[in-house]
Design a protein around this motif. Structure first.
Motif, PDB file in Angstrom:
ATOM      1  N   CYS A  37      34.793  25.678  77.958  1.00  0.00           N
ATOM      2  CA  CYS A  37      35.316  24.416  78.485  1.00  0.00           C
ATOM      3  C   CYS A  37      36.133  24.763  79.730  1.00  0.00           C
ATOM      4  O   CYS A  37      37.001  25.623  79.682  1.00  0.00           O
ATOM      5  CB  CYS A  37      36.191  23.738  77.441  1.00  0.00           C
ATOM      6  N   CYS A  87      40.238  23.657  79.253  1.00  0.00           N
ATOM      7  CA  CYS A  87      41.175  24.382  78.388  1.00  0.00           C
ATOM      8  C   CYS A  87      40.748  25.828  78.117  1.00  0.00           C
ATOM      9  O   CYS A  87      41.427  26.552  77.394  1.00  0.00           O
ATOM     10  CB  CYS A  87      41.387  23.640  77.078  1.00  0.00           C
ATOM     11  N   CYS A 102      34.636  18.340  74.194  1.00  0.00           N
ATOM     12  CA  CYS A 102      35.405  19.484  73.700  1.00  0.00           C
ATOM     13  C   CYS A 102      36.361  18.996  72.617  1.00  0.00           C
ATOM     14  O   CYS A 102      37.174  18.115  72.870  1.00  0.00           O
ATOM     15  CB  CYS A 102      36.165  20.129  74.847  1.00  0.00           C
ATOM     16  N   CYS A 104      40.322  19.644  73.782  1.00  0.00           N
ATOM     17  CA  CYS A 104      41.042  18.887  74.814  1.00  0.00           C
ATOM     18  C   CYS A 104      40.379  17.561  75.169  1.00  0.00           C
ATOM     19  O   CYS A 104      40.927  16.760  75.909  1.00  0.00           O
ATOM     20  CB  CYS A 104      41.221  19.741  76.066  1.00  0.00           C
ATOM     21  N   ASN A 156      37.693  17.152  76.915  1.00  0.00           N
ATOM     22  CA  ASN A 156      36.966  17.248  78.178  1.00  0.00           C
ATOM     23  C   ASN A 156      35.465  17.181  77.924  1.00  0.00           C
ATOM     24  O   ASN A 156      34.974  17.662  76.916  1.00  0.00           O
ATOM     25  CB  ASN A 156      37.334  18.570  78.871  1.00  0.00           C
TER      26      ASN A 156
HETATM   27 ZN   LIG Z   1      38.456  21.834  76.346  1.00  0.00          ZN
END
Ligand SMILES: [Zn+2]
Length: 147
Positions: free
Chosen positions: A99, A102, A121, A124, A126
């Protein structure tokens, strides 16, 4: 004979990852030496032999251990970008992807249908873009910042 060696090595550092690295480096210089005649190469070989003999015999265990830790830190920094490539080659059933937000490594399942897919993800939130993904639970492999 075996007992004598054991007694001699008692209290001495012994071999470690850095020792094995020196050995590999030494053999590489030996192979290069077959094709190239160089005094610098000879000097490097002598230095490596000295290290190969001295480090395992050393009684300064903490100092040698520190050297090994420093070596391992450098090794990790160099090999880190290639870890996912290695995992992707070994594991045919999953895709390992980092990712970007993070820096968590995600283990993603491979779908039979090809195409651009998105995954969220779990760490986080994302959006991670990748090819060939089936909707399954995403596992977290490594995570730097724990919540
Ligand atoms: Zn992430």
């Amino acid at each position: 004979m075996d007992e004598r060696i054991r007694k001699f090595m008692y209290g001495r550092y012994g071999s470690d990852e850095l020792y094995r690295f020196h050995l590999i480096l030494y053999f590489i210089t030996l192979i290069i030496g077959l094709f190239v005649k160089s005094k610098i190469l000879l000097l490097i070989q002598l230095l490596l032999i000295a290290l190969i003999i001295y480090r395992p015999m050393s009684k300064k265990i903490y100092k040698r251990s520190d050297e090994n830790v420093r070596f391992l830190n450098i090794k990790t920094k160099i090999t880190k970008p290639f870890i996912n490539i290695k995992k992707n080659i070994k594991d045919k059933d999953h895709i390992y992807k980092r990712c970007h937000k993070c820096k968590t490594t995600l283990k993603l399942p491979i779908s039979l249908k090809r195409g651009i897919k998105h995954a969220k993800c779990p760490h986080c939130g994302n959006r991670v873009t990748l090819f060939t993904l089936k909707k399954e639970k995403i596992e977290i492999i490594t995570s730097k910042n724990k919540k």
